[in-house]
Design an enzyme around this catalytic site. Structure first.
Site, PDB file in Angstrom:
ATOM      1  N   SER A 206       0.791  -1.227   0.000  1.00 39.36           N
ATOM      2  CA  SER A 206       0.000   0.000   0.000  1.00 39.36           C
ATOM      3  C   SER A 206       0.824   1.278   0.000  1.00 39.36           C
ATOM      4  O   SER A 206       0.313   2.325  -0.388  1.00 39.36           O
ATOM      5  CB  SER A 206      -0.935   0.012   1.209  1.00 39.36           C
ATOM      6  OG  SER A 206      -0.206  -0.019   2.426  1.00 39.36           O
ATOM      7  N   HIS A 234      -5.446  -4.162  -1.109  1.00 37.62           N
ATOM      8  CA  HIS A 234      -5.249  -3.162  -2.164  1.00 37.62           C
ATOM      9  C   HIS A 234      -5.192  -3.818  -3.540  1.00 37.62           C
ATOM     10  O   HIS A 234      -4.483  -3.356  -4.431  1.00 37.62           O
ATOM     11  CB  HIS A 234      -3.985  -2.360  -1.883  1.00 37.62           C
ATOM     12  CG  HIS A 234      -4.129  -1.431  -0.721  1.00 37.62           C
ATOM     13  ND1 HIS A 234      -4.699  -0.182  -0.833  1.00 37.62           N
ATOM     14  CD2 HIS A 234      -3.810  -1.596   0.585  1.00 37.62           C
ATOM     15  CE1 HIS A 234      -4.711   0.406   0.348  1.00 37.62           C
ATOM     16  NE2 HIS A 234      -4.179  -0.430   1.227  1.00 37.62           N
ATOM     17  N   LYS A 265     -12.564  -1.053   1.203  1.00 37.72           N
ATOM     18  CA  LYS A 265     -11.874  -0.253   0.196  1.00 37.72           C
ATOM     19  C   LYS A 265     -12.681  -0.287  -1.106  1.00 37.72           C
ATOM     20  O   LYS A 265     -13.641   0.458  -1.251  1.00 37.72           O
ATOM     21  CB  LYS A 265     -10.438  -0.736   0.026  1.00 37.72           C
ATOM     22  CG  LYS A 265      -9.589  -0.453   1.272  1.00 37.72           C
ATOM     23  CD  LYS A 265      -8.170  -0.913   1.137  1.00 37.72           C
ATOM     24  CE  LYS A 265      -7.322  -0.453   2.303  1.00 37.72           C
ATOM     25  NZ  LYS A 265      -7.783  -0.904   3.628  1.00 37.72           N
TER      26      LYS A 265
END
Length: 480
Positions: A206, A234, A265
Site C-alpha cells: 500500500s 489493495h 476499500k
C-alpha cells in the site's frame, strides 16, 4: 466507634489520593513528551474533517468550495454508488442496525451467510469467514492456524496488521527482504525442519504500489512444500481481468492457499474483512479465531452494501478498465513532468519527496489548490522515504486527473523558476539536481528557516545507494 472508623478511612484515603494524582501527573508528562517528539520529528498526523459523503469531490471543514479527493481507497467509486447505498438501506430496514452479539451466540443472520458464500464464489475458494475488519482477519489467522512446530515467512514490508498477527502466533518467524526471491528461498531452506511453512505477503503493497511476484513465490512454495497467504486489501475488486486480485492478475489463483481481504476499500468502503480458503481452515477459524469469537457481528447494512458491490463487480469489468486507464493517465503525465512515482500500473501512486516535513507541508499546500492528498512519513514508511500518496478512482474524470497533475507542477514551479521563492524557503535551482544513474534524481537540499530543518526538492527519491533503509530506519508496517 463508627465515627472513628470513618475518620481513619478518610485519613488513609488521603495519601492514596495524592499518590494517584502523582501517578496521573507522571503519565501526563510521559505522554506530552512523546507527543512533542512526534511534532518535533514532523510526523504529526492531523485529521481533516470531511463534511460530505465520500467521492471524487468532497467538502472539507474549514475549506471553502469543493475539493478533489485523491487519497481515498475508494478505487471503484462504490462508496457512494446509489445502488450500494440502497442495498444498505434495505438491509438496515430488514435486518436492523446490529446484532448485539457475537456470531456464535445469536449474531449470525442469513445476510452474513449469503455474503460469505458470495465472497468464496468470487475468489473461487471453498469457504469464507467475515470479520469486523481485515486487521481483525489478520490478527485472527496466524494464531489459530500455526503452532510452535510451524514456521511463517513474511515480507519485511508487509502491512502492520500482518506483522501484528504474526507476532501473536507461536510459530517460528522468518522475515525475507522485500520482494527478494533469493532471500525467500534461503529462508525456506532454513525452515524445512518445521511442520507447516506459510509464506505471507501483501498482494499489492500500500505504500509503494508495487506487486508481489506471486508466480515466483508460488513456485518456491511448491518446491519447498510451503503454503501461500496473500493479503489482497489493495487488490480485491480491481486487479486482474475480473478484479479477483493479484492471484488472478498473475495467473496463480489455484496456487494461493489463503486470502485475506477487506470490504472497506473497493467493495463499498464501509468496513469489514474476511478470510477465504480451504473449508477446514474456515471451520477452524470459527472455533479458535479470537477476533471472530469475541467481536460483534458485521452490521447488516455493511453486509448489504458489500454484497451489492460484489454484484456490480461481477456483472461487468468496465469499471475496472476505467480505473486502469485513469491510473495510466496520471502516472504517464507525472513522469513526463519529471516526478518520481513508485510502483507500476497500480492506482496507488506514491510521489516521492524524501523529507517528512516537506511531505506534510506539501499536502497542506495542495489542499489550498483544491487537491486533497496526504503526506506519509515514518513510521508508516522508512525514514527518508516520505511521499505524497495519490490514489486514483474509477469515478475521477480525466479533467480531475489533469488538474491534480497541474497542481503538482504548479507547486514545483514555485520552488524552481527563476529564483522565485516560497515563503521561508530558498528557491531550488534545477541545474543543481544531478541525475542519479538508474532512474530518479538526487535530491537537492534546501533550508527552511521556519522549520530549521533541511528540505528536499519535489522531484526524485531520497535513499542511500542500495535503495534500502537500514534496520533502524525500516518502517513498522504500512498503512491501509
Amino acid at each position: 466507634m463508627w465515627a472513628g472508623r470513618v475518620l481513619h478511612a478518610a485519613l488513609s484515603a488521603a495519601p492514596l489520593s495524592r499518590r494517584a494524582q502523582s501517578a496521573l501527573t507522571q503519565l501526563r508528562g510521559v505522554l506530552e513528551e512523546e507527543l512533542e517528539a512526534i511534532r518535533g520529528a514532523g510526523t504529526w498526523k492531523s485529521e481533516r474533517v470531511i463534511t460530505s459523503r465520500q467521492g471524487p469531490r468532497i467538502h472539507v471543514d474549514g475549506v471553502s468550495g469543493g475539493i478533489l479527493n485523491f487519497c481515498a481507497n475508494n478505487y471503484l467509486g462504490l462508496s457512494s454508488h446509489p445502488e450500494v447505498i440502497q442495498a444498505g438501506l434495505q438491509a438496515l430496514e430488514e435486518f436492523g442496525a446490529g446484532l448485539s452479539s457475537t456470531r456464535f451466540i445469536c449474531g449470525t443472520q442469513s445476510i452474513h451467510k449469503d455474503l460469505e458464500a458470495k465472497i468464496a464464489c468470487f475468489h473461487q475458494r471453498e469457504d469464507a469467514i467475515l470479520y469486523p475488519s481485515c486487521f481483525d482477519a489478520n490478527a485472527g489467522l496466524f494464531e489459530a492456524l500455526l503452532a510452535p512446530q510451524d514456521a511463517v515467512l513474511s515480507d519485511e514490508l508487509n502491512h502492520a496488521s500482518i506483522i501484528d498477527g504474526i507476532r501473536l502466533c507461536k510459530a517460528h518467524k522468518y522475515r525475507y527482504r522485500h520482494l527478494d526471491m533469493a532471500d525467500l528461498e534461503a529462508k525456506l531452506q532454513e525452515a524445512q525442519k518445521h511442520r507447516l511453512r506459510l509464506v505471507a505477503t501483501d498482494g499489492a503493497f500500500s505504500m509503494d504500489g508495487d506487486i508481489a511476484p506471486l508466480r515466483e513465490i508460488c513456485h518456491l512454495a511448491s518446491r519447498y512444500g510451503a503454503l501461500v497467504f496473500v493479503d489482497e486489501c489493495h487488490a480485491t475488486g480491481f486487479l486482474g481481468a475480473t478484479g479477483r486480485g493479484t492471484d488472478e492478475l498473475l495467473g496463480v489463483m489455484d496456487q494461493v492457499t489463503i486470502i485475506n481481504s477487506t470490504l472497506g476499500k473497493a467493495l463499498g468502503g464501509a468496513s469489514g474483512g474476511y478470510t477465504t480458503g480451504p473449508g477446514p481452515l474456515v471451520s477452524l477459524l470459527r472455533q479458535r479465531s479470537r477476533p471472530y469469537l469475541f467481536s460483534n457481528s458485521l452490521p447488516p447494512a455493511v453486509a448489504g452494501c458489500a454484497s451489492k458491490a460484489l454484484d456490480l463487480l461481477m456483472e461487468s469489468n468496465a469499471i475496472i478498465q476505467s480505473m486502469a486507464a485513469k491510473t495510466q493517465r496520471f502516472r504517464s503525465k507525472m513522469e513526463a513532468a519529471g516526478f518520481t512515482v513508485l510502483g507500476a500500473s497500480h492506482p496507488i501512486c506514491p510521489v516521492m519527496l524524501g523529507d517528512a516535513r516537506l511531505a506534510s507541508c506539501m499536502a497542506d499546500d495542495m489542499l489550498k489548490r483544491g487537491i486533497f492528498v496526504i503526506g506519509f512519513s515514518y513510521p508508516v514508511v522508512p525514514k527518508g522515504k516520505a511521499r505524497i500518496r495519490v490514489q486514483i478512482s474509477a469515478v475521477h474524470s480525466e479533467e480531475d486527473i489533469d488538474r491534480c497533475v497541474e497542481a503538482f507542477v504548479e507547486k514545483e514551479a514555485e520552488a524552481t523558476q527563476g529564483g522565485r521563492k516560497e515563503p521561508g524557503r530558498r528557491a531550488c535551482n534545477p541545474g543543481e539536481i544531478r541525475d542519479r544513474g538508474g532512474g530518479g534524481r538526487w535530491l537537492l537540499r534546501r533550508e527552511c528557516p521556519s522549520l530549521a530543518q533541511p528540505r528536499r526538492c519535489l522531484k526524485g527519491e531520497e535513499g542511500e545507494a542500495g535503495g534500502r533503509p537500514s534496520p533502524a530506519g525500516r518502517r513498522q508496517g504500512g498503512s491501509h
